[in-house]
Design a protein around this motif. Structure first.
Motif, PDB file in Angstrom:
ATOM      1  N   UNK A  16       7.014  39.228  35.237  1.00 49.91           N
ATOM      2  CA  UNK A  16       7.120  39.974  34.062  1.00 49.91           C
ATOM      3  C   UNK A  16       8.260  41.186  34.101  1.00 49.91           C
ATOM      4  N   UNK A  17       7.449  42.108  33.838  1.00 51.04           N
ATOM      5  CA  UNK A  17       7.713  43.611  34.311  1.00 51.04           C
ATOM      6  C   UNK A  17       8.471  44.070  34.833  1.00 51.04           C
ATOM      7  N   UNK A  18       9.209  43.170  35.937  1.00 55.61           N
ATOM      8  CA  UNK A  18      10.012  43.317  36.770  1.00 55.61           C
ATOM      9  C   UNK A  18      11.565  43.170  35.489  1.00 55.61           C
ATOM     10  N   UNK A  19      11.656  41.991  35.419  1.00 54.87           N
ATOM     11  CA  UNK A  19      12.281  41.420  34.341  1.00 54.87           C
ATOM     12  C   UNK A  19      12.728  41.860  33.186  1.00 54.87           C
ATOM     13  N   UNK A  42      13.163  51.862  40.468  1.00 57.51           N
ATOM     14  CA  UNK A  42      14.388  52.292  39.182  1.00 57.51           C
ATOM     15  C   UNK A  42      13.895  51.826  37.722  1.00 57.51           C
ATOM     16  N   UNK A  43      13.465  50.150  37.226  1.00 62.02           N
ATOM     17  CA  UNK A  43      13.296  50.175  36.620  1.00 62.02           C
ATOM     18  C   UNK A  43      12.548  50.500  35.663  1.00 62.02           C
ATOM     19  N   UNK A  44      11.135  50.536  36.219  1.00 56.33           N
ATOM     20  CA  UNK A  44       9.749  50.337  35.786  1.00 56.33           C
ATOM     21  C   UNK A  44       9.547  51.852  35.174  1.00 56.33           C
ATOM     22  N   UNK A  45       9.564  52.553  36.033  1.00 57.16           N
ATOM     23  CA  UNK A  45       9.853  54.525  35.423  1.00 57.16           C
ATOM     24  C   UNK A  45      10.470  54.068  34.461  1.00 57.16           C
ATOM     25  N   UNK A  46      12.006  53.387  34.449  1.00 59.02           N
ATOM     26  CA  UNK A  46      12.988  53.816  32.989  1.00 59.02           C
ATOM     27  C   UNK A  46      12.648  52.852  31.528  1.00 59.02           C
ATOM     28  N   UNK A  47      11.435  51.585  32.046  1.00 55.12           N
ATOM     29  CA  UNK A  47      11.298  51.260  30.688  1.00 55.12           C
ATOM     30  C   UNK A  47       9.822  51.555  30.351  1.00 55.12           C
ATOM     31  N   UNK A  48       9.369  52.457  31.344  1.00 53.73           N
ATOM     32  CA  UNK A  48       8.231  53.801  30.690  1.00 53.73           C
ATOM     33  C   UNK A  48       8.612  54.590  29.785  1.00 53.73           C
ATOM     34  N   UNK A  49       9.917  55.499  30.504  1.00 52.55           N
ATOM     35  CA  UNK A  49      10.745  56.308  29.716  1.00 52.55           C
ATOM     36  C   UNK A  49      10.983  55.486  28.303  1.00 52.55           C
ATOM     37  N   UNK A  50      10.965  54.504  27.950  1.00 49.04           N
ATOM     38  CA  UNK A  50      11.761  53.942  26.608  1.00 49.04           C
ATOM     39  C   UNK A  50      10.771  54.018  26.195  1.00 49.04           C
ATOM     40  N   UNK A  51       9.756  53.637  26.621  1.00 50.55           N
ATOM     41  CA  UNK A  51       8.361  53.329  25.709  1.00 50.55           C
ATOM     42  C   UNK A  51       7.665  54.472  25.551  1.00 50.55           C
ATOM     43  N   UNK A  99       1.873  46.836  49.321  1.00 49.31           N
ATOM     44  CA  UNK A  99       2.150  46.536  47.762  1.00 49.31           C
ATOM     45  C   UNK A  99       2.957  45.773  47.540  1.00 49.31           C
ATOM     46  N   UNK A 100       2.931  44.377  46.801  1.00 52.04           N
ATOM     47  CA  UNK A 100       4.032  43.001  46.767  1.00 52.04           C
ATOM     48  C   UNK A 100       5.714  44.078  46.001  1.00 52.04           C
ATOM     49  N   UNK A 101       6.346  43.698  46.681  1.00 54.45           N
ATOM     50  CA  UNK A 101       7.549  44.280  45.144  1.00 54.45           C
ATOM     51  C   UNK A 101       7.611  44.183  43.841  1.00 54.45           C
ATOM     52  N   UNK A 102       6.335  42.839  44.402  1.00 55.97           N
ATOM     53  CA  UNK A 102       6.914  42.399  42.336  1.00 55.97           C
ATOM     54  C   UNK A 102       5.892  43.270  41.550  1.00 55.97           C
ATOM     55  N   UNK A 103       5.082  43.812  42.180  1.00 63.37           N
ATOM     56  CA  UNK A 103       4.469  45.155  41.055  1.00 63.37           C
ATOM     57  C   UNK A 103       5.075  46.716  40.661  1.00 63.37           C
ATOM     58  N   UNK A 104       6.089  46.278  41.865  1.00 62.98           N
ATOM     59  CA  UNK A 104       6.784  47.774  42.214  1.00 62.98           C
ATOM     60  C   UNK A 104       6.895  48.282  40.336  1.00 62.98           C
ATOM     61  N   UNK A 105       8.048  47.689  39.424  1.00 64.06           N
ATOM     62  CA  UNK A 105       8.319  47.755  38.594  1.00 64.06           C
ATOM     63  C   UNK A 105       6.777  48.087  37.529  1.00 64.06           C
ATOM     64  N   UNK A 106       5.588  47.589  37.678  1.00 61.13           N
ATOM     65  CA  UNK A 106       4.356  47.648  36.433  1.00 61.13           C
ATOM     66  C   UNK A 106       3.869  49.052  37.255  1.00 61.13           C
ATOM     67  N   UNK A 114       6.078  51.192  35.557  1.00 66.68           N
ATOM     68  CA  UNK A 114       5.634  52.246  34.460  1.00 66.68           C
ATOM     69  C   UNK A 114       4.648  52.079  33.919  1.00 66.68           C
ATOM     70  N   UNK A 115       3.432  51.822  34.281  1.00 71.40           N
ATOM     71  CA  UNK A 115       1.857  52.093  34.328  1.00 71.40           C
ATOM     72  C   UNK A 115       2.113  54.138  34.859  1.00 71.40           C
ATOM     73  N   UNK A 116       2.155  54.250  35.489  1.00 66.41           N
ATOM     74  CA  UNK A 116       2.781  55.729  36.229  1.00 66.41           C
ATOM     75  C   UNK A 116       2.950  56.416  34.812  1.00 66.41           C
ATOM     76  N   UNK A 117       4.316  56.430  34.821  1.00 61.80           N
ATOM     77  CA  UNK A 117       5.443  57.407  33.145  1.00 61.80           C
ATOM     78  C   UNK A 117       4.406  57.059  32.427  1.00 61.80           C
ATOM     79  N   UNK A 118       3.984  56.111  32.177  1.00 69.09           N
ATOM     80  CA  UNK A 118       3.438  56.069  31.064  1.00 69.09           C
ATOM     81  C   UNK A 118       2.037  56.718  30.385  1.00 69.09           C
ATOM     82  N   UNK A 119       1.468  57.151  31.604  1.00 67.02           N
ATOM     83  CA  UNK A 119      -0.098  57.527  31.537  1.00 67.02           C
ATOM     84  C   UNK A 119      -0.050  58.830  31.741  1.00 67.02           C
ATOM     85  N   UNK A 120       1.372  59.993  32.882  1.00 69.60           N
ATOM     86  CA  UNK A 120       1.366  61.006  32.992  1.00 69.60           C
ATOM     87  C   UNK A 120       1.944  61.139  31.487  1.00 69.60           C
TER      88      UNK A 120
END
Length: 517
Positions: free
Chosen positions: A230-233, A401-410, A489-496, A499-505
């Motif tokens: 869900x986070x990847x999409x 790439x997308x996980x950190x970017x959606x974190x930036x937008x958030x 770690x499964x590639x399916x978790x990369x976006x999550x 996202x978490x690292x970008x927002x928290x940090x």
């Protein structure tokens, strides 16, 4: 299917080439039509956003077409064939993506009435993947396919703008879905019906949806596919220029939300058809695996090989399916090229050349489509040296790439106390973490057990057998180096993770610096 499996690989007939050529000509003709109709693409609003007058159904079909890249058409059936049907649960993840996109992100973008949000390139994979499979199995020139797709797509996108992209997408999505359906029907008829196909797939361990283990190193579980997926999409829909540009083009928030609902329904149908294709392939080759008999080099070639085998005595049908693969590449490329130009114009040209007339901006937009189209062809050359399966490579790239970017937008949309230092620091930190995991996984590939296959039913037993079973054990992988678990770690978790690292940090740095605005 195993009875005639050992026959020589089929090549394209004249009818196949005629059908493939006809599809390419229709796509080109659509672009030419829109170059000379309406406003004739003389303004940036028409060229990039179709004057924001697009009907939601047209926009939704265009989004579905962009989703069905050659990666989806070739990679998803191969995924199901080799690893089973767990990937099918990505359809459920669309519910999460739909909520996040339509309720949180789209309202902001529509309220701002913007054209650009950003875009990133993975187009080399999109262009190279179908060309590789078709060249290896159908006998079509690899770089001839790459150049042909690249030139045709660049041409009609350059002259026809967003309207050409939208209506070629509508035509191409019909071809793609029809191609999937033809494979399922033809393959099931060979077996005696869909019930037989499903039974064989179940007995072979390919039908499995309910793995609830929480281990993040397991490639596909219910949690990694539905939550991580869900986070990847979400990276594709919440902050992807190519998809959101179609929502913006419909003109209002309500119409954009309708577009998304229709789009997600269409994508769930496409995922289901692609997975059914994979199960159909497995059921037909259950006793004579093509990979084990070295009839193909990569799993991504499975579906094209199956098509050539299935429709060997039906001239034109192989060409029809190949048209679907080419359509998938064309639709994704045209959408992304148009989006890249929108980003360049809005984010890099207008801020520095504020007095440039709309006429010059439109001409520059068309020139940029041409330039980006040429660059994508060269990027495809770089992708050719990668050995990772195309589906995992593409989704992994979205996550990295997308996980950190959606974190930036958030951070910018939902955390008003975030400052610029925190946002940039969070993005950099998130990218470092995801790139570390992703590149590490490429250098030290994680252990992924494959489901068993058989060659007992092959007609010609004199041909060599190449084992597809795992000779590299999980224990050997775990003790090979200290970071094996981290890279597993499964590639399916990369976006999550990104996202978490970008927002928290990002929030942490914002609090430390204390400069809120």
């Amino acid at each position: 299917m195993a009875d005639n499996f050992e026959s020589p690989s089929q090549t394209f007939s004249l009818f196949d080439y005629v059908i493939l050529t006809l599809m390419l000509l229709i796509s080109t003709a659509i672009g030419i039509y829109h170059a000379f109709s309406g406003g004739r693409q003389k303004t940036t609003s028409e060229f990039l956003l179709a004057d924001r007058t697009v009907h939601p159904i047209v926009s939704a079909l265009s989004q579905v077409a962009s989703f069905i890249s050659g990666i989806t058409m070739l990679g998803t059936p191969a995924e199901t064939y080799i690893y089973g049907s767990m990937y099918w649960l990505y359809g459920f993840s669309m519910i999460i993506t739909g909520f996040i996109t339509s309720c949180l992100f789209i309202p902001v973008f529509m309220r701002l009435e913007i054209t650009s949000i950003y875009e990133f390139l993975y187009l080399g994979i999109v262009l190279y993947a179908p060309a590789l499979a078709l060249s290896a199995v159908a006998g079509i020139s690899l770089w001839g396919s790459v150049i042909a797709i690249g030139i045709i797509c660049t041409f009609y996108t350059t002259i026809g703008g967003m309207w050409a992209v939208l209506w070629t997408d509508v035509f191409q999505v019909i071809v793609m879905i029809a191609a999937f359906i033809s494979v399922i029907i033809g393959g099931c008829m060979k077996l005696g019906g869909m019930d037989t196909m499903w039974q064989i797939a179940e007995e072979g361990g390919r039908v499995d949806f309910w793995d609830f283990r929480v281990d993040p190193t397991i490639r596909h579980t219910f949690w990694s596919v539905v939550i991580g997926g869900g986070m990847t999409w979400g990276t594709m829909y919440c902050t992807n220029q190519a998809q959101l540009q179609r929502c913006i083009a419909v003109g209002s928030l309500k119409r954009a939300q309708i577009t998304l609902i229709l789009s997600f329904i269409g994508i769930i149908i496409v995922i289901s058809l692609a997975c059914l294709c994979g199960l159909t392939m497995y059921a037909n080759y259950v006793g004579c695996d093509p990979l084990a008999r070295n009839r193909i080099d990569k799993s991504d070639q499975l579906l094209v090989f199956f098509i050539m085998d299935l429709f060997a005595n039906a001239p034109g049908l192989s060409g029809f399916f190949t048209s679907g693969v080419f359509s998938a590449a064309l639709s994704t490329l045209s959408s992304s090229l148009n989006a890249l130009v929108a980003v360049t114009i809005e984010d890099f040209v207008k801020p520095f050349w504020k007095d440039m007339s709309d006429d010059y901006l439109t001409k520059l937009s068309k020139l940029l489509v041409l330039i980006y189209g040429v660059l994508v062809i060269f990027i495809a050359l770089l992708v050719s040296v990668m050995s990772t399966e195309i589906l995992q490579l593409a989704l992994g790239l979205f996550g990295i790439i997308g996980g950190p970017l959606i974190g930036l937008f958030s951070l910018g949309m939902f955390f008003p106390w975030t400052n610029s230092k925190g946002a940039i620091s969070g993005l950099v930190f998130g990218l470092i973490i995801t790139l570390w995991i992703g590149i590490g996984a490429l250098i030290y590939p994680p252990y992924v057990p494959k489901l068993p296959v058989s060659t007992d039913g092959c007609l010609n037993t004199s041909l060599p057998v190449y084992t597809t079973q795992d000779t590299y054990t999980l224990e050997e992988h775990q003790y090979q180096f200290a970071l094996s678990t981290f890279y597993s770690i499964s590639y399916a978790w990369y976006a999550s993770i990104g996202y978490a690292c970008t927002v928290l940090f990002g929030l942490l740095i914002s609090f430390v610096t204390g400069e809120f605005y």
